[in-house]
Write an enzyme that holds these catalytic residues in place. Structure first.
Site, PDB file in Angstrom:
ATOM      1  N   GLY A  14      -5.092 -14.043   5.578  1.00 41.47           N
ATOM      2  CA  GLY A  14      -4.515 -14.399   4.269  1.00 41.47           C
ATOM      3  C   GLY A  14      -4.605 -13.258   3.271  1.00 41.47           C
ATOM      4  O   GLY A  14      -4.815 -13.476   2.082  1.00 41.47           O
ATOM      5  N   ILE A  44     -14.782 -13.574   5.586  1.00 40.81           N
ATOM      6  CA  ILE A  44     -14.465 -12.152   5.772  1.00 40.81           C
ATOM      7  C   ILE A  44     -13.754 -11.586   4.541  1.00 40.81           C
ATOM      8  O   ILE A  44     -14.041 -10.481   4.106  1.00 40.81           O
ATOM      9  CB  ILE A  44     -13.614 -11.964   7.054  1.00 40.81           C
ATOM     10  CG1 ILE A  44     -14.454 -12.369   8.270  1.00 40.81           C
ATOM     11  CG2 ILE A  44     -13.112 -10.540   7.177  1.00 40.81           C
ATOM     12  CD1 ILE A  44     -13.692 -12.452   9.569  1.00 40.81           C
ATOM     13  N   VAL A  49      -7.422  -3.851  -1.802  1.00 35.67           N
ATOM     14  CA  VAL A  49      -6.892  -2.655  -2.457  1.00 35.67           C
ATOM     15  C   VAL A  49      -5.407  -2.585  -2.108  1.00 35.67           C
ATOM     16  O   VAL A  49      -4.921  -3.378  -1.304  1.00 35.67           O
ATOM     17  CB  VAL A  49      -7.578  -1.342  -2.000  1.00 35.67           C
ATOM     18  CG1 VAL A  49      -8.902  -1.151  -2.676  1.00 35.67           C
ATOM     19  CG2 VAL A  49      -7.684  -1.276  -0.487  1.00 35.67           C
ATOM     20  N   LYS A  80       6.903   1.176 -11.839  1.00 32.36           N
ATOM     21  CA  LYS A  80       6.623   2.500 -11.254  1.00 32.36           C
ATOM     22  C   LYS A  80       7.949   3.214 -11.007  1.00 32.36           C
ATOM     23  O   LYS A  80       8.781   2.724 -10.239  1.00 32.36           O
ATOM     24  CB  LYS A  80       5.851   2.292  -9.939  1.00 32.36           C
ATOM     25  CG  LYS A  80       5.626   3.555  -9.135  1.00 32.36           C
ATOM     26  CD  LYS A  80       4.797   3.269  -7.880  1.00 32.36           C
ATOM     27  CE  LYS A  80       4.685   4.466  -6.976  1.00 32.36           C
ATOM     28  NZ  LYS A  80       3.997   4.159  -5.710  1.00 32.36           N
ATOM     29  N   PRO A 100      10.719  11.180  -7.368  1.00 34.67           N
ATOM     30  CA  PRO A 100      11.352  10.003  -7.976  1.00 34.67           C
ATOM     31  C   PRO A 100      11.823   8.994  -6.933  1.00 34.67           C
ATOM     32  O   PRO A 100      12.091   9.356  -5.787  1.00 34.67           O
ATOM     33  CB  PRO A 100      12.583  10.609  -8.657  1.00 34.67           C
ATOM     34  CG  PRO A 100      12.943  11.779  -7.799  1.00 34.67           C
ATOM     35  CD  PRO A 100      11.663  12.289  -7.187  1.00 34.67           C
ATOM     36  N   LEU A 335      -2.171  -4.308   8.155  1.00 35.87           N
ATOM     37  CA  LEU A 335      -3.134  -3.307   8.635  1.00 35.87           C
ATOM     38  C   LEU A 335      -3.437  -3.494  10.110  1.00 35.87           C
ATOM     39  O   LEU A 335      -3.853  -2.554  10.790  1.00 35.87           O
ATOM     40  CB  LEU A 335      -4.430  -3.395   7.816  1.00 35.87           C
ATOM     41  CG  LEU A 335      -4.283  -3.049   6.328  1.00 35.87           C
ATOM     42  CD1 LEU A 335      -5.592  -3.304   5.579  1.00 35.87           C
ATOM     43  CD2 LEU A 335      -3.846  -1.599   6.142  1.00 35.87           C
ATOM     44  N   THR A 346       3.094   3.161   1.084  1.00 36.59           N
ATOM     45  CA  THR A 346       4.131   2.610   1.959  1.00 36.59           C
ATOM     46  C   THR A 346       3.708   1.367   2.751  1.00 36.59           C
ATOM     47  O   THR A 346       4.523   0.799   3.481  1.00 36.59           O
ATOM     48  CB  THR A 346       4.563   3.680   2.977  1.00 36.59           C
ATOM     49  OG1 THR A 346       3.382   4.288   3.517  1.00 36.59           O
ATOM     50  CG2 THR A 346       5.430   4.739   2.354  1.00 36.59           C
TER      51      THR A 346
HETATM   52  C1  LIG Z   1      -7.796   2.754   0.365  1.00 40.12           C
HETATM   53  C2  LIG Z   1      -6.532   1.981   0.565  1.00 40.12           C
HETATM   54  C3  LIG Z   1      -5.520   2.076  -0.389  1.00 40.12           C
HETATM   55  C4  LIG Z   1      -4.321   1.383  -0.201  1.00 40.12           C
HETATM   56  N1  LIG Z   1      -3.311   1.527  -1.114  1.00 40.12           N
HETATM   57  C5  LIG Z   1      -2.128   0.929  -0.877  1.00 40.12           C
HETATM   58  C6  LIG Z   1      -1.044   1.065  -1.786  1.00 40.12           C
HETATM   59  O1  LIG Z   1      -1.137   1.731  -2.813  1.00 40.12           O
HETATM   60  N2  LIG Z   1       0.121   0.443  -1.484  1.00 40.12           N
HETATM   61  C7  LIG Z   1       0.269  -0.322  -0.368  1.00 40.12           C
HETATM   62  O2  LIG Z   1       1.372  -0.849  -0.110  1.00 40.12           O
HETATM   63  N3  LIG Z   1      -0.754  -0.505   0.478  1.00 40.12           N
HETATM   64  C8  LIG Z   1      -1.928   0.093   0.255  1.00 40.12           C
HETATM   65  N4  LIG Z   1      -2.962  -0.100   1.124  1.00 40.12           N
HETATM   66  C9  LIG Z   1      -2.779  -1.033   2.238  1.00 40.12           C
HETATM   67  C10 LIG Z   1      -2.902  -2.456   1.731  1.00 40.12           C
HETATM   68  O3  LIG Z   1      -4.177  -2.637   1.173  1.00 40.12           O
HETATM   69  C11 LIG Z   1      -2.684  -3.432   2.869  1.00 40.12           C
HETATM   70  O4  LIG Z   1      -1.533  -3.092   3.572  1.00 40.12           O
HETATM   71  C12 LIG Z   1      -2.493  -4.835   2.329  1.00 40.12           C
HETATM   72  O5  LIG Z   1      -3.549  -5.183   1.497  1.00 40.12           O
HETATM   73  C13 LIG Z   1      -2.354  -5.819   3.456  1.00 40.12           C
HETATM   74  O6  LIG Z   1      -3.581  -5.974   4.108  1.00 40.12           O
HETATM   75  P1  LIG Z   1      -3.664  -7.048   5.256  1.00 40.12           P
HETATM   76  O7  LIG Z   1      -3.172  -8.332   4.734  1.00 40.12           O
HETATM   77  O8  LIG Z   1      -3.018  -6.489   6.460  1.00 40.12           O
HETATM   78  O9  LIG Z   1      -5.237  -7.115   5.572  1.00 40.12           O
HETATM   79  P2  LIG Z   1      -6.443  -7.771   4.738  1.00 40.12           P
HETATM   80  O10 LIG Z   1      -6.219  -7.777   3.281  1.00 40.12           O
HETATM   81  O11 LIG Z   1      -7.671  -7.083   5.243  1.00 40.12           O
HETATM   82  O12 LIG Z   1      -6.465  -9.283   5.220  1.00 40.12           O
HETATM   83  C14 LIG Z   1      -7.001  -9.661   6.454  1.00 40.12           C
HETATM   84  C15 LIG Z   1      -7.099 -11.165   6.508  1.00 40.12           C
HETATM   85  O13 LIG Z   1      -7.508 -11.552   7.832  1.00 40.12           O
HETATM   86  C16 LIG Z   1      -8.566 -12.476   7.749  1.00 40.12           C
HETATM   87  N5  LIG Z   1      -9.385 -12.387   8.953  1.00 40.12           N
HETATM   88  C17 LIG Z   1      -9.902 -11.278   9.533  1.00 40.12           C
HETATM   89  N6  LIG Z   1     -10.612 -11.634  10.632  1.00 40.12           N
HETATM   90  C18 LIG Z   1     -10.505 -12.970  10.748  1.00 40.12           C
HETATM   91  C19 LIG Z   1     -11.031 -13.931  11.649  1.00 40.12           C
HETATM   92  N7  LIG Z   1     -11.831 -13.583  12.674  1.00 40.12           N
HETATM   93  N8  LIG Z   1     -10.745 -15.223  11.452  1.00 40.12           N
HETATM   94  C20 LIG Z   1      -9.961 -15.628  10.421  1.00 40.12           C
HETATM   95  N9  LIG Z   1      -9.434 -14.757   9.534  1.00 40.12           N
HETATM   96  C21 LIG Z   1      -9.717 -13.456   9.693  1.00 40.12           C
HETATM   97  C22 LIG Z   1      -9.301 -12.076   6.474  1.00 40.12           C
HETATM   98  O14 LIG Z   1     -10.101 -13.138   5.985  1.00 40.12           O
HETATM   99  C23 LIG Z   1      -8.133 -11.754   5.557  1.00 40.12           C
HETATM  100  O15 LIG Z   1      -7.635 -12.954   4.999  1.00 40.12           O
HETATM  101  C24 LIG Z   1      -4.161   0.565   0.948  1.00 40.12           C
HETATM  102  C25 LIG Z   1      -5.189   0.455   1.878  1.00 40.12           C
HETATM  103  C26 LIG Z   1      -6.361   1.157   1.707  1.00 40.12           C
HETATM  104  C27 LIG Z   1      -7.434   1.047   2.744  1.00 40.12           C
END
Ligand SMILES: Cc1cc2nc3c(=O)[nH]c(=O)nc-3n(C[C@H](O)[C@H](O)[C@H](O)COP(=O)(O)OP(=O)(O)OC[C@H]3O[C@@H](n4cnc5c(N)ncnc54)[C@H](O)[C@@H]3O)c2cc1C
Length: 503
Positions: A14, A44, A49, A80, A100, A335, A346
């Site tokens: 989520g 978790i 970010v 932006k 840009p 991710l 991106t």
């Molecule tokens: C330093 C940094 C800077 C960034 N800056 C940017 C930016 O400027 N622009 C941009 O587009 N992106 C950026 N990103 C990437 C961005 O943060 C992610 O792409 C975005 O937040 C999506 O993350 P996610 O949903 O894939 O993962 P997460 O936010 O990590 O969500 C993972 C989910 O999976 C769940 N989960 C994990 N394991 C289990 C389990 N065993 N059982 C049940 N649930 C589980 C967690 O509870 C959570 O809900 C950045 C990333 C980093 C590291």
């Protein structure tokens, strides 16, 4: 959907990726066609970010029919126009440049910019810094929002800055209102069918949930695709050294900027992202070149927070991509499918592109290998196309203050496509034609490539340039300045536009 036998989809995770997926799937496949359930671990949590974006995020909200006035104030969001890169180059006159987003009006000024860039690449001393030629650079400089007055009928690509936790909450509310079911629980086990498909997941409270199709949005953990289905991960660490970040906020100032600033530091770079209530800063660095403590001290010193108790968040990054992001009855998004460091913000663009491409391929061919393979290939090419443009920032740096920058510049692990683009630049061939030949112009356009290469000052040294004679057709800079200044008059202060949305 029925023709593919899909009735139940589980989205695991989520974070922003999970809730973006839930919203887009609910919009396209809701209406009783499929049941969509999002499962997330309350223990978790999300990465929390990711505050910058590309214009693809505007497409996302437009696709869902969500107005800026609705989501932006709830998420402390700002506009932006692009990104200023500071201190990546030490070449006099090129210590910063603006990248840009596009607007249709650039067609006019880009032609003039490109003409001067070509002349300077040929060794003629004409002005070839990008900023002056782009309307969105002017908007950023004057802290204006990219929302034109009604009588200025041009199309703009712009993006946003936002609080990623609040965006997640906003999207969750929206998805649930559109029929997505939400379950909290941590997956402790995954069951497979005999053919290797995922059958069900078991949560820590022993609840078992089955579905026909699973979307892995579990972030770097990649619980389903990498951990369960054992899909290999290809690291980009040879191309991109950064693998960690440390982030902390500072108070927002008056006249909120309408751009991201990316400033090079000793072992990486720091983002400065304005939200309506704070600035976000994050130092993205290579842990092989500096420790977490050193990075935090460098960031605190820069922000004047050395003696402050403002908390620093340390975050690890796994940079690379999976071999295939759709395998069996599981697709990974966010991710869990891979990550290129955040230099051009991106990641959410990848999320949106992957969901759209997946839904298209799935509707077209269901589980047929043909569409699965071509989908996976497109997503991989997308990763590599964007990676190469990010690598270009490092490869072309001229800093000498640390091994980090020297190693980046001397790094020979670059793709053949990127090498071809660099050769093309130095041999003064057409960048457009090379992008077309390599089929990579849809990842970053010729405007982006020209801005970066010229903005870093990759020309012969000043004392080797020859003065232009009368036959040289160079851009009339007075005309450019006047044109950009007149266009700029059609925009309002960023803060004034944001204030319209405050309830
Ligand atoms: C330093 C940094 C800077 C960034 N800056 C940017 C930016 O400027 N622009 C941009 O587009 N992106 C950026 N990103 C990437 C961005 O943060 C992610 O792409 C975005 O937040 C999506 O993350 P996610 O949903 O894939 O993962 P997460 O936010 O990590 O969500 C993972 C989910 O999976 C769940 N989960 C994990 N394991 C289990 C389990 N065993 N059982 C049940 N649930 C589980 C967690 O509870 C959570 O809900 C950045 C990333 C980093 C590291």
């Amino acid at each position: 959907m029925d023709k593919h036998g899909i009735k139940d989809i589980i989205i695991l995770g989520g974070g922003t990726a999970g809730w973006m997926t839930a919203n887009l799937m609910a919009k396209r496949w809701g209406n009783g066609q499929v049941n969509i359930t999002l499962v997330e671990s309350p223990d978790i949590g999300i990465i929390g970010v990711g505050e910058g974006s590309t214009p693809k995020l505007k497409d996302f909200f437009d696709t869902l029919g969500i107005e800026e006035s609705e989501w932006m104030p709830e998420c402390n969001a700002t506009y932006k126009n692009g990104i200023t890169f500071k201190d990546w180059s030490t070449i006099p006159g090129f210590d910063e440049y603006f990248h840009p987003f596009g607007c249709t009006i650039d067609v006019l000024t880009f032609k003039l910019f490109k003409a001067n860039v070509v002349l300077r690449r040929k060794g003629i001393d004409v002005y070839a810094h990008p900023n002056r030629f782009f309307l969105m650079a002017s908007l950023s400089d004057k802290k204006l929002a990219p929302i034109a007055h009604e009588n200025f009928p041009f199309q703009f690509d712009y993006a946003y800055h936002f609080d990623s936790v609040l965006v997640g909450k906003f999207l969750q509310k929206r998805a649930m209102a559109n029929g997505v079911k939400h379950i909290e629980g941590t997956v402790k086990d995954v069951q497979l069918h005999e053919n290797g498909d995922i059958a069900s997941i078991t949560l820590a409270d022993n609840q078992s949930l089955s579905a026909d199709f699973f979307v892995d949005c579990t972030g770097f953990a990649s619980v389903l695709l990498q951990r369960t289905l054992k899909v290999a991960f290809r690291s980009f660490s040879e191309n991109l050294f950064n693998d960690a970040a440390v982030a902390m906020p500072t108070p927002i100032t008056a006249n909120i900027p309408s751009q991201t600033i990316s400033t090079a530091l000793a072992n990486g770079w720091v983002w400065e992202i304005p939200l309506t209530n704070r600035f976000g800063h994050g130092y993205v660095y290579s842990s092989s070149h500096c420790s977490a403590d050193e990075a935090e001290t460098e960031l605190r010193t820069r922000l004047g927070l050395l003696d402050s108790d403002v908390e620093a968040r340390h975050i690890g990054m796994r940079v690379g991509r999976v071999d295939k992001c759709w395998v069996k009855n599981c697709v990974s998004i966010g991710l869990s499918q891979g990550f290129i460091e955040p230099l051009e913000a991106t990641a959410l663009q990848f999320v949106h592109t992957t969901i759209e491409e997946f839904m298209g391929a799935f509707e077209f061919g269901g589980f047929s290998n043909e569409h699965q393979d071509s989908f996976n290939q497109r997503i991989n090419l997308n990763f590599e196309g964007i990676r190469d443009y990010i690598v270009l920032h490092y490869k072309t740096n001229s800093r000498n203050d640390s091994e980090y920058w020297r190693e980046n510049r001397e790094n020979t692990h670059i793709s053949s496509n990127l090498q071809s683009m660099l050769d093309c630049w130095y041999e003064v061939h057409s960048l457009e034609e090379e992008l077309q030949r390599l089929k990579i112009g849809n990842y970053y356009t010729t405007i982006s490539w020209n801005c970066l290469l010229a903005g870093m000052g990759l020309f012969a040294p000043q004392d080797q340039l020859t003065a232009p004679d009368d036959r040289v057709m160079q851009a009339d800079l007075d005309y450019v300045d006047d044109f950009v200044a007149r266009c700029t008059m059609n925009f309002d202060a960023h803060e004034k536009v944001l204030a319209r949305y405050q309830k």
